[in-house]
Design an enzyme around this catalytic site. Sequence first.
Site, mmCIF file in Angstrom:
data_model
loop_
_atom_site.group_PDB
_atom_site.id
_atom_site.type_symbol
_atom_site.label_atom_id
_atom_site.label_comp_id
_atom_site.label_asym_id
_atom_site.label_seq_id
_atom_site.Cartn_x
_atom_site.Cartn_y
_atom_site.Cartn_z
ATOM 1 N N LYS A 290 -4.704 -1.532 16.132
ATOM 2 C CA LYS A 290 -5.411 -0.697 15.143
ATOM 3 C C LYS A 290 -6.610 0.023 15.777
ATOM 4 O O LYS A 290 -6.944 1.145 15.385
ATOM 5 C CB LYS A 290 -5.838 -1.543 13.939
ATOM 6 C CG LYS A 290 -4.664 -2.031 13.076
ATOM 7 C CD LYS A 290 -3.924 -0.892 12.358
ATOM 8 C CE LYS A 290 -2.852 -1.403 11.411
ATOM 9 N NZ LYS A 290 -2.180 -0.354 10.648
ATOM 10 N N ARG B 149 12.508 0.315 6.539
ATOM 11 C CA ARG B 149 13.800 -0.175 7.046
ATOM 12 C C ARG B 149 14.681 -0.779 5.964
ATOM 13 O O ARG B 149 15.853 -1.023 6.188
ATOM 14 C CB ARG B 149 13.559 -1.207 8.143
ATOM 15 C CG ARG B 149 12.873 -0.636 9.375
ATOM 16 C CD ARG B 149 12.353 -1.728 10.248
ATOM 17 N NE ARG B 149 11.455 -2.603 9.495
ATOM 18 C CZ ARG B 149 10.869 -3.683 9.971
ATOM 19 N NH1 ARG B 149 11.095 -4.042 11.213
ATOM 20 N NH2 ARG B 149 10.066 -4.403 9.214
ATOM 21 N N ILE C 234 0.844 -1.206 0.000
ATOM 22 C CA ILE C 234 0.000 0.000 0.000
ATOM 23 C C ILE C 234 0.881 1.258 0.000
ATOM 24 O O ILE C 234 0.585 2.234 -0.696
ATOM 25 C CB ILE C 234 -0.937 -0.016 1.236
ATOM 26 C CG1 ILE C 234 -1.928 -1.181 1.150
ATOM 27 C CG2 ILE C 234 -1.687 1.307 1.361
ATOM 28 C CD1 ILE C 234 -2.761 -1.407 2.408
ATOM 29 N N THR D 86 -1.524 -7.493 -1.129
ATOM 30 C CA THR D 86 -0.120 -7.119 -0.854
ATOM 31 C C THR D 86 0.605 -8.323 -0.260
ATOM 32 O O THR D 86 -0.010 -9.341 0.061
ATOM 33 C CB THR D 86 -0.023 -5.969 0.173
ATOM 34 O OG1 THR D 86 -0.460 -6.464 1.452
ATOM 35 C CG2 THR D 86 -0.839 -4.758 -0.207
ATOM 36 N N TYR E 180 -2.857 -7.194 16.593
ATOM 37 C CA TYR E 180 -3.153 -6.338 15.434
ATOM 38 C C TYR E 180 -4.476 -5.583 15.659
ATOM 39 O O TYR E 180 -4.550 -4.363 15.478
ATOM 40 C CB TYR E 180 -3.233 -7.221 14.176
ATOM 41 C CG TYR E 180 -3.368 -6.469 12.872
ATOM 42 C CD1 TYR E 180 -2.493 -5.440 12.530
ATOM 43 C CD2 TYR E 180 -4.358 -6.811 11.943
ATOM 44 C CE1 TYR E 180 -2.609 -4.769 11.322
ATOM 45 C CE2 TYR E 180 -4.480 -6.158 10.730
ATOM 46 C CZ TYR E 180 -3.608 -5.126 10.423
ATOM 47 O OH TYR E 180 -3.729 -4.460 9.226
ATOM 48 N N ASP F 85 13.451 3.513 10.864
ATOM 49 C CA ASP F 85 12.619 2.581 11.630
ATOM 50 C C ASP F 85 11.718 3.443 12.508
ATOM 51 O O ASP F 85 12.206 4.137 13.411
ATOM 52 C CB ASP F 85 13.531 1.681 12.475
ATOM 53 C CG ASP F 85 12.747 0.648 13.276
ATOM 54 O OD1 ASP F 85 11.549 0.870 13.542
ATOM 55 O OD2 ASP F 85 13.350 -0.378 13.636
ATOM 56 N N VAL F 86 10.417 3.405 12.263
ATOM 57 C CA VAL F 86 9.507 4.318 12.976
ATOM 58 C C VAL F 86 9.370 3.987 14.459
ATOM 59 O O VAL F 86 8.804 4.767 15.220
ATOM 60 C CB VAL F 86 8.094 4.368 12.327
ATOM 61 C CG1 VAL F 86 8.147 4.993 10.950
ATOM 62 C CG2 VAL F 86 7.434 2.995 12.311
#
Length: 259
Positions: free
Chosen positions: A159, A38, A18, A190, A155, A63-64
């Site tokens: 989210k 990354r 995405i 994806t 997850y 790297d966030v």
Amino acid sequence: METVSGKIALVTGGGRGIGRSLALAFAARGNPVVVTGRTQSRLDQVAAEVDRLGGKALPLRCDVTRRPEVEALKNVIESKLGTVQILINNAGMAPAAAFLEMEDCLWEEVFKVNLTGTYYCCKVFLPAMIASGWGRVINIASTVAKVAYSHISAYVASKHAVLGLTRALAVEMGRTGVTVNAICPGYVETELTLNNAKMMAEKTGRSLEQILGLFKRTSPQNRLIDPKEVAELALMLASESASGITGQAINVDGGAVMV
Ligand code: NAP
């Protein structure tokens, strides 16, 4: 749709899936795009694609989950391009595990990437955006920000938290010219979806096609979403005409979830 070409867009997790579609779409509309993640080689590939389209992209590794890296990213972008006014928090992971078997480190990693990464980017990039008087924060959440499925508790919880942060920030940013919204895709075509389907196929003894068929049937349209469809909605949310849309969570899922 009035676009805001020229404004700098930052796409986290921009090297594939995405994120790649987001980068290509914004670049095609005339936004200089910073793609980050990354894996430098993937970022370079997307930047080369943007280049072939005649757009401008800066591929920068980050790297966030590491705040100093996010701060360093901001400094490099400001010295090379200027102020980021469109922040797309797309980096994410969705590993599957039964709740009781899930290792604590998996829970922590999912929250670090999906939630804390989004938090760090907002914290670091919002001040200059606010100072400029115009901005768009677009968080790529998921339909699991609103509903739950089995075996992906980290997850789902992360989210849901991203959606909570989106709403809280939208309220707080109300008078700044910055809107904050979430996009909630269903199953998108994806690597993330394919890898989860492969793992499910191995665990259940079913074929990959059967598992992908199950994913498709969660939607009344009986299909996976194309990453470009997510990018089109992001372009709309980043447009001038979307200045009254904030704190929203818009599904792109073929009608699978109707809340
Ligand atoms: P993907 O193909 O697995 O891509 C994830 C991207 O995030 C990669 O570019 C990855 O790059 C990057 N990333 C992961 N950890 C990172 C970190 N710590 N710092 C920086 N970048 C990081 O996944 P996708 O399907 O495109 O998903 C993108 C977003 O959409 C995610 O937030 C996902 O939860 C959400 N989403 C996906 C679907 C779906 O069905 N695919 C549905 C709903 C929502 P590196 O590994 O190189 O860092």
